[in-house]
Design a protein around this motif. Structure first.
Motif, PDB file in Angstrom:
ATOM      1  N   LYS A  38       0.463  -9.260  11.888  1.00 44.16           N
ATOM      2  CA  LYS A  38       0.088  -9.105  13.294  1.00 44.16           C
ATOM      3  C   LYS A  38      -0.465  -7.716  13.585  1.00 44.16           C
ATOM      4  N   ALA A  39       0.250  -6.690  13.122  1.00 47.23           N
ATOM      5  CA  ALA A  39      -0.088  -5.320  13.495  1.00 47.23           C
ATOM      6  C   ALA A  39      -0.924  -4.583  12.458  1.00 47.23           C
ATOM      7  N   GLY A  40      -0.958  -5.080  11.215  1.00 45.32           N
ATOM      8  CA  GLY A  40      -1.639  -4.327  10.175  1.00 45.32           C
ATOM      9  C   GLY A  40      -0.873  -3.045   9.873  1.00 45.32           C
ATOM     10  N   PRO A  41      -1.552  -2.000   9.410  1.00 47.50           N
ATOM     11  CA  PRO A  41      -0.879  -0.734   9.085  1.00 47.50           C
ATOM     12  C   PRO A  41      -0.156  -0.083  10.274  1.00 47.50           C
ATOM     13  N   SER A  42      -0.540  -0.436  11.516  1.00 44.62           N
ATOM     14  CA  SER A  42       0.131   0.158  12.680  1.00 44.62           C
ATOM     15  C   SER A  42       1.586  -0.285  12.787  1.00 44.62           C
ATOM     16  N   ILE A  43       1.998  -1.223  11.910  1.00 42.04           N
ATOM     17  CA  ILE A  43       3.397  -1.643  11.893  1.00 42.04           C
ATOM     18  C   ILE A  43       4.309  -0.450  11.607  1.00 42.04           C
ATOM     19  N   LEU A  44       3.797   0.535  10.856  1.00 39.08           N
ATOM     20  CA  LEU A  44       4.582   1.749  10.578  1.00 39.08           C
ATOM     21  C   LEU A  44       4.950   2.460  11.868  1.00 39.08           C
ATOM     22  N   LEU A  45       4.007   2.512  12.817  1.00 29.34           N
ATOM     23  CA  LEU A  45       4.251   3.149  14.107  1.00 29.34           C
ATOM     24  C   LEU A  45       5.249   2.338  14.930  1.00 29.34           C
ATOM     25  N   VAL A  46       5.178   1.014  14.831  1.00 26.42           N
ATOM     26  CA  VAL A  46       6.109   0.154  15.569  1.00 26.42           C
ATOM     27  C   VAL A  46       7.541   0.407  15.109  1.00 26.42           C
ATOM     28  N   TYR A  47       7.746   0.472  13.786  1.00 29.71           N
ATOM     29  CA  TYR A  47       9.083   0.745  13.252  1.00 29.71           C
ATOM     30  C   TYR A  47       9.587   2.116  13.700  1.00 29.71           C
ATOM     31  N   ASN A 184      -5.554   2.450   0.890  1.00 33.16           N
ATOM     32  CA  ASN A 184      -5.390   1.039   1.252  1.00 33.16           C
ATOM     33  C   ASN A 184      -4.831   0.866   2.663  1.00 33.16           C
ATOM     34  N   ILE A 185      -4.192   1.909   3.182  1.00 39.69           N
ATOM     35  CA  ILE A 185      -3.593   1.816   4.507  1.00 39.69           C
ATOM     36  C   ILE A 185      -4.659   1.734   5.594  1.00 39.69           C
ATOM     37  N   PHE A 244      14.244   3.291   4.474  1.00 41.04           N
ATOM     38  CA  PHE A 244      14.317   1.854   4.220  1.00 41.04           C
ATOM     39  C   PHE A 244      13.236   1.051   4.926  1.00 41.04           C
ATOM     40  N   TYR A 245      12.802   1.489   6.094  1.00 39.87           N
ATOM     41  CA  TYR A 245      11.773   0.743   6.811  1.00 39.87           C
ATOM     42  C   TYR A 245      10.391   1.354   6.592  1.00 39.87           C
ATOM     43  N   VAL A 246      10.189   2.555   7.113  1.00 41.09           N
ATOM     44  CA  VAL A 246       8.880   3.191   7.029  1.00 41.09           C
ATOM     45  C   VAL A 246       8.495   3.445   5.576  1.00 41.09           C
ATOM     46  N   GLY A 247       9.435   3.950   4.775  1.00 38.14           N
ATOM     47  CA  GLY A 247       9.145   4.239   3.372  1.00 38.14           C
ATOM     48  C   GLY A 247       8.767   2.998   2.590  1.00 38.14           C
ATOM     49  N   ALA A 248       9.555   1.935   2.742  1.00 32.29           N
ATOM     50  CA  ALA A 248       9.299   0.705   1.997  1.00 32.29           C
ATOM     51  C   ALA A 248       7.974   0.067   2.415  1.00 32.29           C
ATOM     52  N   ILE A 249       7.724  -0.022   3.723  1.00 31.28           N
ATOM     53  CA  ILE A 249       6.482  -0.637   4.210  1.00 31.28           C
ATOM     54  C   ILE A 249       5.270   0.222   3.804  1.00 31.28           C
ATOM     55  N   PHE A 250       5.418   1.547   3.853  1.00 28.97           N
ATOM     56  CA  PHE A 250       4.339   2.456   3.433  1.00 28.97           C
ATOM     57  C   PHE A 250       3.937   2.178   1.985  1.00 28.97           C
ATOM     58  N   VAL A 251       4.926   2.066   1.109  1.00 33.54           N
ATOM     59  CA  VAL A 251       4.657   1.818  -0.310  1.00 33.54           C
ATOM     60  C   VAL A 251       4.001   0.449  -0.498  1.00 33.54           C
ATOM     61  N   ILE A 252       4.495  -0.560   0.220  1.00 32.02           N
ATOM     62  CA  ILE A 252       3.923  -1.906   0.119  1.00 32.02           C
ATOM     63  C   ILE A 252       2.452  -1.903   0.524  1.00 32.02           C
ATOM     64  N   LEU A 253       2.120  -1.174   1.607  1.00 33.52           N
ATOM     65  CA  LEU A 253       0.739  -1.126   2.083  1.00 33.52           C
ATOM     66  C   LEU A 253      -0.167  -0.340   1.132  1.00 33.52           C
ATOM     67  N   ILE A 255       0.266  -0.381  -2.171  1.00 35.91           N
ATOM     68  CA  ILE A 255       0.095  -1.231  -3.348  1.00 35.91           C
ATOM     69  C   ILE A 255      -0.831  -2.408  -3.048  1.00 35.91           C
ATOM     70  N   ASN A 256      -0.560  -3.080  -1.924  1.00 40.40           N
ATOM     71  CA  ASN A 256      -1.340  -4.255  -1.549  1.00 40.40           C
ATOM     72  C   ASN A 256      -2.073  -4.010  -0.238  1.00 40.40           C
ATOM     73  N   PRO A 257      -3.365  -4.271  -0.162  1.00 40.37           N
ATOM     74  CA  PRO A 257      -4.034  -4.249   1.147  1.00 40.37           C
ATOM     75  C   PRO A 257      -3.320  -5.223   2.089  1.00 40.37           C
ATOM     76  N   TRP A 258      -3.124  -4.837   3.327  1.00 41.08           N
ATOM     77  CA  TRP A 258      -2.348  -5.667   4.246  1.00 41.08           C
ATOM     78  C   TRP A 258      -2.977  -7.045   4.434  1.00 41.08           C
TER      79      TRP A 258
END
Length: 446
Positions: A38-47, A184-185, A244-253, A255-258
């Motif tokens: 839904k949010a793309g990379p901006s999900i980091l800001l939401v968290y 990729n972010i 746990f949230y920002v760090g994990a999602i950052f790494v996922i983004l 590695i993989n394009p959202w």
């Protein structure tokens, strides 16, 4: 006959891991895929936004709990500061929150077990409820041990993900999706690829991801040293959110394009599959299974304690306030487990719609609980300015930050109402509060 009281058998390591377990749940492992879509990379800001707001809520909770040794949960200070109705409504709403949340988690256990065994999902779901009930009936210390190991599995998994991702980032590892890179972010539509609408639509899922963060407050009555353990657990929340949230999602983004992440699947599974780990799917399935079991365990613990506390203050049936020989509220545990079983059956009968409605209602009710904590703290600072001034664990920027977060919660509810996916749940939730106000009025009249 001597009156039994809840034992303070939870140690510092238990409280710390309960706090971690409260900030890592199925919302991260399973819901992050949908939130990213839904949010793309901006999900980091939401968290970051939701996590920051809840840290200030927890600081208010911590100061209130430590201001009076008689406070065992937020229903106590809600009744004391706002009024008896607030304690009654908030207590039963919190019970309802966790029942709804635990329903989804228990059903999830059944789904995860089917990954290995082709059996009806209600069988492992029912076994999970019975097992968690038996273990919780023994001692509160056992609950702490269960959460300790459940949370440890979550922590190891996320730390392993971040370590692998950072290593790939350094060596510019090439996956099927391309080179692992921080670019990729922002290289696939920018930080807000779906616009402000996509960014806002992710708040509901992220709010649900954080439900349970206040569980450390419910456990306050059973800690061996609350003056030391509660501040320690609460002050570590920002670090946990970043890791746990920002760090994990950052790494996922990275590695993989959202754009390649599926909303229906856990992004954690996809990342470990890329790592080339044998049986990666089974490993992650085991992790999310323990995560769901952990959430169900927390739900059973918190609902039973809330029932016990309400009944002890004559706001529920008397038999729920009795403790067994192990000093745990056995009757309240059994009643919560029975209701949970009925809910699990209903969720199984209507699987296509039950999960979404249940999780949204749960998020809305948690917003009520968090708001009551903030309002109670505002009233506390006005009624007892001397206590607030002398507090060793003073909530920062109070009461102005409290007002700001309350406005933020209202904005989240408006966003939920405007979304077609969550509107029905927003419209149904007031029925619960109307029922509570009616039952409170009847009990008061009686």
């Amino acid at each position: 006959m001597e009156q039994r009281e809840l034992k303070r058998d939870l140690k510092n390591r238990h409280v710390q891991l309960i706090a971690i377990g409260g900030t890592i749940g199925t919302g991260l492992f399973l819901g992050s895929g949908a939130a990213i879509s839904k949010a793309g990379p901006s999900i980091l800001l939401v968290y970051l936004i939701v996590g920051t707001a809840l840290f200030f809520v927890m600081r208010s909770l911590g100061e209130l709990l430590l201001s009076n040794a008689g406070y065992q949960s937020f229903t106590d200070f809600a009744a004391d500061t706002i009024g008896p109705w607030a304690g009654y409504v908030t207590g039963w709403t919190y019970w309802f929150c966790w029942i709804m949340t635990a329903m989804a988690d228990v059903i999830a256990v059944g789904v995860y077990v089917r990954y290995w065994f082709d059996i009806p999902q209600w069988i492992p779901a029912l076994i999970a409820i019975i097992l968690l009930l038996v273990l919780n009936l023994l001692t509160v210390k056992l609950f702490g041990e269960l959460e300790f190991w459940f949370a440890l599995i979550k922590v190891i998994t996320i730390v392993a993900l971040i370590a692998i991702g950072l290593f790939w980032l350094i060596i510019r590892f090439k996956t099927d999706s391309g080179v692992v890179s921080i670019r990729n972010i922002w290289s696939y539509g920018g930080l807000f690829p779906n616009g402000i609408a996509g960014f806002l639509s992710a708040f509901q899922m992220v709010v649900f991801a954080f439900v349970g963060v206040e569980l450390v407050g419910v456990a306050a009555a059973e800690t061996s040293n609350p003056e030391k353990n509660i501040p320690s657990a609460i002050n570590k929340i920002p670090i946990r959110i970043l890791l746990f949230y920002v760090g994990a999602i950052f790494v996922i983004l990275c590695i993989n394009p959202w754009t390649e992440l599926s909303a229906a699947n856990s992004p954690f599974v996809q990342v470990f599959a890329l790592a080339g780990i044998p049986l990666a799917g089974g490993i992650i399935n085991f992790v999310v299974l323990t995560s769901a079991a952990s959430a169900g365990n927390s739900g059973l613990f918190s609902t039973s304690r809330m029932m016990y506390n309400l009944s002890k203050h004559s706001q529920g049936p008397k038999f729920l306030s009795k403790l067994n020989q192990n000093f745990v509220p056995g009757n309240a545990l059994v009643v919560s487990a029975i209701v949970l079983s009925i809910g699990a059956l209903l969720s199984y009968v209507i699987p296509d719609t039950a999960f979404g409605v249940v999780t949204t209602i749960s998020a809305i009710c948690f917003i009520w609980v968090w708001s009551i904590i903030l309002i109670s703290h505002i009233i506390y600072t006005k009624k007892h300015p001397d206590l607030h001034k002398k507090s060793h664990f003073k909530a920062p920027l109070a009461p102005y930050m409290n007002y700001a977060i309350l406005i933020f919660f209202v904005a989240v509810l408006i966003i939920m109402f405007m979304s077609e996916e969550t509107r029905m749940a927003v419209m149904l939730t007031p029925i619960w509060f109307i029922m509570l106000f009616i039952t409170y009025a009847l009990r008061k009249k009686r």
